[in-house]
Design an enzyme around this catalytic site. Structure first.
Site, PDB file in Angstrom:
ATOM      1  N   GLY A 197       0.850  -1.184   0.000  1.00 51.45           N
ATOM      2  CA  GLY A 197       0.000   0.000   0.000  1.00 51.45           C
ATOM      3  C   GLY A 197       0.884   1.232   0.000  1.00 51.45           C
ATOM      4  N   GLN A 234       3.093   9.815   1.400  1.00 46.25           N
ATOM      5  CA  GLN A 234       4.355   9.072   1.321  1.00 46.25           C
ATOM      6  C   GLN A 234       5.157   9.391   0.060  1.00 46.25           C
ATOM      7  OE1 GLN A 234       2.378   5.068   2.246  1.00 46.25           O
ATOM      8  NE2 GLN A 234       4.380   4.963   3.247  1.00 46.25           N
ATOM      9  N   CYS A 273       6.134   0.034   7.465  1.00 47.74           N
ATOM     10  CA  CYS A 273       5.728   1.115   6.579  1.00 47.74           C
ATOM     11  C   CYS A 273       6.918   1.541   5.714  1.00 47.74           C
ATOM     12  CB  CYS A 273       5.255   2.295   7.439  1.00 47.74           C
ATOM     13  SG  CYS A 273       4.759   3.729   6.482  1.00 47.74           S
ATOM     14  N   LEU A 274       6.661   1.779   4.447  1.00 45.84           N
ATOM     15  CA  LEU A 274       7.740   2.186   3.530  1.00 45.84           C
ATOM     16  C   LEU A 274       8.382   3.503   3.966  1.00 45.84           C
ATOM     17  CD1 LEU A 274       6.122   1.388   0.048  1.00 45.84           C
ATOM     18  CD2 LEU A 274       7.806   0.028   1.302  1.00 45.84           C
ATOM     19  N   HIS A 302      -4.236   1.135   7.855  1.00 42.16           N
ATOM     20  CA  HIS A 302      -2.913   1.766   7.826  1.00 42.16           C
ATOM     21  C   HIS A 302      -2.880   2.913   6.803  1.00 42.16           C
ATOM     22  CE1 HIS A 302       1.687   1.334   7.888  1.00 42.16           C
ATOM     23  NE2 HIS A 302       1.476   2.099   6.835  1.00 42.16           N
ATOM     24  N   GLU A 303      -3.421   2.667   5.603  1.00 41.96           N
ATOM     25  CA  GLU A 303      -3.353   3.676   4.536  1.00 41.96           C
ATOM     26  C   GLU A 303      -4.323   4.831   4.799  1.00 41.96           C
ATOM     27  OE1 GLU A 303      -0.848   3.481   2.676  1.00 41.96           O
ATOM     28  OE2 GLU A 303      -0.385   1.395   3.120  1.00 41.96           O
TER      29      GLU A 303
HETATM   30 NI    NI Z   1       2.691   3.227   5.658  1.00 40.85          NI
END
Ligand code: NI
Length: 163
Positions: A46, A51, A88-89, A130-131
């Site tokens: 995601g 981000q 998380c990225l 999360h998103e």
């Molecule tokens: Ni994230």
């Protein structure tokens, strides 16, 4: 398609509530395409607009068989709970166990601006949550206990230094 740069903690945009998506046009379609490419390149499931440095209520996901674009997402129902490793990225994919609802219903608009509802369980439900959090300026580390949050931050700092 163009790969975008992933914004990392502690960038301010990650802590801000995104502005609503209002234009459902070719520019939005291109942005979503680029976000998918960026997410796949980073091996994520995601990716939300903050981000990639954009303060917008928008995310893309491809998780557990559910692939979608969610503009102006809201969680309209949730039930049960699950505890699972989450990362998380924007925080170097460092994992920590986090409690989320087991079953979540997402309400959002697709790239054409049509509203839809989608219910998911398990990992995909975790991803919805999360998103949508990202669109509200909330990171998964904000939901951890201070001790666990510090642990993730320290690991992330180390990773940035040596990685
Ligand atoms: Ni994230």
């Amino acid at each position: 398609m163009t790969g975008l740069k992933i914004t990392e903690y502690p960038a301010v945009v990650l802590a801000e509530v995104g502005a609503p998506v209002e234009q459902f046009d070719a520019e939005l379609a291109k942005l979503c395409e680029d976000m998918f490419e960026t997410m796949y390149a980073a091996e994520g499931v995601g990716l939300a607009a903050p981000q990639v440095g954009l303060g917008l209520r928008l995310f893309v996901m491809d998780c557990d068989g559910i692939k979608l674009v969610a503009a102006n997402p809201e969680i309209v129902a949730e039930e049960g709970e699950q505890v699972g490793e989450e990362g998380c990225l924007s925080v170097g994919k460092i994992g920590a166990p986090l409690k989320r609802p087991m079953r979540v219903t997402l309400r959002a608009q697709d790239m054409q601006g049509n509203w839809y509802e989608r219910t998911a369980e398990g990992l995909a439900a975790r991803c919805f949550h999360h998103e949508t959090d990202h669109c509200d300026g909330t990171l998964f580390i904000d939901r951890l206990t201070p001790l666990k949050r510090d642990m993730v931050k320290k690991k992330f700092q180390k990773q940035k230094k040596w990685g």
